[in-house]
Design a protein around this motif. Structure first.
Motif, PDB file in Angstrom:
ATOM      1  N   ASP A 185       0.636  -1.287  -0.184  1.00 29.45           N
ATOM      2  CA  ASP A 185       0.352  -0.089   0.203  1.00 29.45           C
ATOM      3  C   ASP A 185       0.658   1.134   0.093  1.00 29.45           C
ATOM      4  O   ASP A 185       2.471   1.355   0.161  1.00 29.45           O
ATOM      5  N   MET A 186       0.134   2.772  -0.010  1.00 32.52           N
ATOM      6  CA  MET A 186       1.370   3.764  -0.095  1.00 32.52           C
ATOM      7  C   MET A 186       2.208   3.702   0.610  1.00 32.52           C
ATOM      8  O   MET A 186       2.987   4.644   0.493  1.00 32.52           O
ATOM      9  N   LYS A 189       4.879   1.257   1.033  1.00 29.40           N
ATOM     10  CA  LYS A 189       6.021   2.341   0.041  1.00 29.40           C
ATOM     11  C   LYS A 189       7.131   2.843  -0.255  1.00 29.40           C
ATOM     12  O   LYS A 189       8.070   2.893  -0.242  1.00 29.40           O
ATOM     13  N   ASN A 190       6.393   4.206   0.637  1.00 34.28           N
ATOM     14  CA  ASN A 190       6.734   4.986   0.972  1.00 34.28           C
ATOM     15  C   ASN A 190       7.575   4.864   1.676  1.00 34.28           C
ATOM     16  O   ASN A 190       8.905   5.238   1.988  1.00 34.28           O
ATOM     17  N   ASP A 213       6.355   1.399 -12.166  1.00 33.12           N
ATOM     18  CA  ASP A 213       5.233   2.675 -11.401  1.00 33.12           C
ATOM     19  C   ASP A 213       6.351   3.605 -10.825  1.00 33.12           C
ATOM     20  O   ASP A 213       7.772   3.989 -10.995  1.00 33.12           O
ATOM     21  N   GLU A 260      -3.224  11.442  -5.583  1.00 36.15           N
ATOM     22  CA  GLU A 260      -2.516  10.516  -4.285  1.00 36.15           C
ATOM     23  C   GLU A 260      -4.425  10.329  -3.728  1.00 36.15           C
ATOM     24  O   GLU A 260      -4.727   9.759  -3.386  1.00 36.15           O
TER      25      GLU A 260
END
Length: 271
Positions: A185-186, A189-190, A213, A260
């Protein structure tokens, strides 16, 4: 000299035509691919599904011999080197795959997963190995209490951290990151991208970052290549060149980026 040199790599897969048993069709998946990766840098390879990214990763890792061309790692050709050199290459060239769960043995604890490369290449006492594993766990944001846990007891993001700990355990020169954040998920991921950048600086790592991505590639990469239908169609020495490119494949990729927050997304129509 570059750490990794990929020189004119081409590869095809053959598939039998069931309607004509005498005929085998050949599909080219890599077509004359050439690039290099310098020490301490990240090369981002962007491409959509079916572009040939995973096949290229297998070729670089020595898992699939190409039809033509050469892959040189630290000046050595993986496919023609002797056993001793290949053993050294495997130590200095590690990988983190997309699916964190299928990348590990579900019957092994985190301690044993990270211990695998150490047991193959290092001669550590039991106490030294455990200290090393604890340090690696802590370095990727986990702790000693996670040693005895099994893969199903971790989230996807946590298990990917264990895969990263395993990959850096031997202090390799290059890590192939094959869609290593695409299933997260975001938030995770970050966090993983931040971790990868920290480790790159701390250990002097180089990365071959394979992804579809754009935002992930832009975040972590020093240079970016675009793979389309098996061909390296564009190469950018700086990330800003990517966003000013007029190449139609790059424009399609840029146009596919969603904001986003859904509030700022627009529906594109071909009508």
């Amino acid at each position: 000299m570059s750490l990794l040199q990929v020189k004119e790599i081409s590869h095809s897969y053959r598939s039998r035509n069931f309607f004509n048993w005498k005929k085998n069709e050949s599909q080219k998946v890599l077509d004359n691919i050439t690039f290099s990766i310098d020490e301490g840098t990240c090369f981002g390879m962007l491409g959509s599904s079916g572009a040939g990214k995973s096949t290229l990763a297998k070729v670089i890792l020595g898992l699939e011999k190409p039809e033509s061309g050469k892959v040189l790692f630290q000046g050595h050709n993986f496919y023609t080197a002797d056993k001793q050199i290949r053993h050294k290459i495997r130590r200095d060239l590690q990988v983190v795959f997309q699916d964190s769960y299928s990348s590990v043995n579900p019957r092994l604890t985190a301690e044993h997963i990270i211990a695998e490369p150490l047991e193959n290449y290092e001669k550590l006492t039991v106490a030294e190995q455990k200290r090393t594993i604890i340090h690696l766990l802590e370095r990727v944001g986990l702790n000693e209490t996670d040693l005895k846990k099994y893969p199903h007891q971790f989230s996807g993001g946590q298990l990917q951290r264990i895969n990263i700990a395993r990959a850096i355990s031997l202090k390799p020169k290059l890590i192939v990151l094959d869609e290593s954040v695409s299933s997260l998920d975001m938030v995770n991921k970050n966090l993983i991208l931040d971790l990868l950048m920290e480790l790159k600086d701390e250990f002097g790592l180089s990365y071959f970052f394979i992804t579809h991505d754009i935002k992930a590639a832009y975040t972590i990469s020093d240079t970016i290549g675009i793979l389309d239908k098996g061909k390296l169609v564009e190469f950018y020495d700086t990330k800003n060149q990517f966003f000013s490119s007029e190449h139609h494949v790059v424009k399609e990729m840029r146009n596919s980026i969603l904001a986003e927050h859904p509030r700022y997304r627009t529906i594109r129509s071909n009508h």
